[in-house]
Enzyme design. Structure first.
Site, PDB file in Angstrom:
ATOM      1  N   SER A   1      36.639  41.436  32.797  1.00  0.00           N
ATOM      2  CA  SER A   1      37.293  40.418  31.967  1.00  0.00           C
ATOM      3  C   SER A   1      38.195  39.457  32.717  1.00  0.00           C
ATOM      4  CB  SER A   1      38.106  41.099  30.851  1.00  0.00           C
ATOM      5  OG  SER A   1      37.257  41.642  29.864  1.00  0.00           O
TER       6      SER A   1
ATOM      7  N   LYS B   1      45.446  38.324  34.882  1.00  0.00           N
ATOM      8  CA  LYS B   1      44.354  38.647  33.962  1.00  0.00           C
ATOM      9  C   LYS B   1      43.685  39.906  34.460  1.00  0.00           C
ATOM     10  CE  LYS B   1      41.724  38.558  30.522  1.00  0.00           C
ATOM     11  NZ  LYS B   1      41.852  40.034  30.591  1.00  0.00           N
ATOM     12  N   THR B   2      43.571  40.871  33.571  1.00  0.00           N
ATOM     13  CA  THR B   2      42.995  42.169  33.902  1.00  0.00           C
ATOM     14  C   THR B   2      41.522  42.231  33.525  1.00  0.00           C
ATOM     15  OG1 THR B   2      43.588  43.056  31.734  1.00  0.00           O
ATOM     16  CG2 THR B   2      45.210  43.292  33.502  1.00  0.00           C
ATOM     17  N   GLY B   3      40.860  43.275  33.988  1.00  0.00           N
ATOM     18  CA  GLY B   3      39.473  43.532  33.615  1.00  0.00           C
ATOM     19  C   GLY B   3      39.185  45.016  33.679  1.00  0.00           C
TER      20      GLY B   3
END
Length: 314
Positions: free
Chosen positions: A96, A258-260
């Protein structure tokens, strides 16, 4: 101390790290202006002897061994040009984290008035992990609200609806090529893009390539000033990053990330711009996955990799 323990555990690991790049130095533009697109310094070994390995490489290799994972790290001090680079040119699933770049592309493509346009959708459009869009099926959401949901809450339906405004995954891929990224391969939408399998190049990038893309949107001149500020606000107010890069930086540093998270192999990512009170920002990307399909990843790994970067570039 944590770092002392890591270093001592890996005195014999350095010789095995022939793939690890070294630090680089360069000059950047004024801190008062946006950086021109593509201005990031490239890695250089000019100041080091052939085959010399940076000490941080042993620390990152120790983390790989301790957590039984494959780890990729790229970080750059945008003031000095110094880098930390470990498997920075190898492919990892991006999961993501792409949503930050997607919303950069959306902002670039649309006027303020267009960003206020309401997008209608139905329950049939909803996919897993859509905590915001599932509440607005009746009234729809503006492009601005969809970006807020995608970046701050990692809302998958929001990301898919935004894909439609930039030509789908292939359209976003082409946009990134315009930034100079010829590495990233975008092919699928959510949730399928997070279902990476070893050996697949679909929906992958490298730590270096994705970090450079983020840098272009947040610190470069790709976006107008107002759009850069908006993207920065979303990143700084992300709700999914506790325990990752935010947990590894020094007190007083401000993180916009922003993480994923992948569906398989314990895949985990965090990508950020980090503002320091006494220097130019850092850009950092950490990409990780395990070795078995049911692997689970402790978020502590990304925090500790960040500590290594902070020690080196702080």
């Amino acid at each position: 101390m944590l770092h002392t323990r890591i270093r001592r555990a890996t005195l014999g690991a350095v010789a095995a790290l022939s793939l690890v790049p070294v630090m680089a130095c360069g000059q950047e533009s004024s801190a008062d202006a946006a950086e021109p697109a593509g201005s990031a310094p490239s890695s250089s070994a000019a100041a080091h002897k052939p085959g010399e390995v940076e000490p941080y490489a042993a620390e990152l290799k120790a983390l790989e061994d301790e957590f039984d994972v494959r780890l990729g790290v790229y970080a750059v001090d945008t003031g000095s040009g110094r880098e930390v680079a470990y498997r920075d040119g190898e492919r990892f699933p991006y999961n993501s984290t792409f949503k930050a770049l997607e919303c950069g592309a959306v902002l670039d493509k649309h006027t303020d008035r267009e960003m206020d346009r309401v997008v209608k959708y139905s329950e049939d459009d909803l996919v897993d992990n859509s905590p915001v869009t599932e509440k607005h099926v009746e009234d729809g959401m503006t492009l601005t609200a969809l970006c807020d949901a995608a970046v701050r809450y990692s809302d998958n339906t929001a990301a898919n609806l935004l894909f439609e405004t930039v030509g789908g995954p292939k359209g976003l891929d082409k946009t990134l090529e315009g930034l100079g990224d010829h590495v990233t391969r975008m092919e699928r939408v959510e949730p399928f893009l997070s279902r990476w399998e070893p050996g697949s190049k679909r929906d992958t990038s490298t730590p270096r390539a994705f970090a450079k893309d983020l840098r272009a949107y947040v610190l470069g001149d790709v976006l107008a000033e107002g759009d850069r500020k908006q993207l920065t606000t979303w990143l700084r107010n992300n709700t999914t990053g506790d325990g990752l890069i935010r947990a590894g930086v020094r007190q007083g540093w401000v993180v916009g990330d922003k993480t994923g998270t992948g569906s398989y192999y314990g895949a985990r990512n965090d990508m950020a711009v980090v503002w320091r009170p006494d220097g130019r920002p850092l850009v950092l990307n950490v990409m990780v996955h395990g070795h078995t399909k049911d692997a689970e990843l402790d978020s502590e790994l990304i925090a500790r990799a960040t500590e290594v970067v902070a020690d080196r570039l702080g």
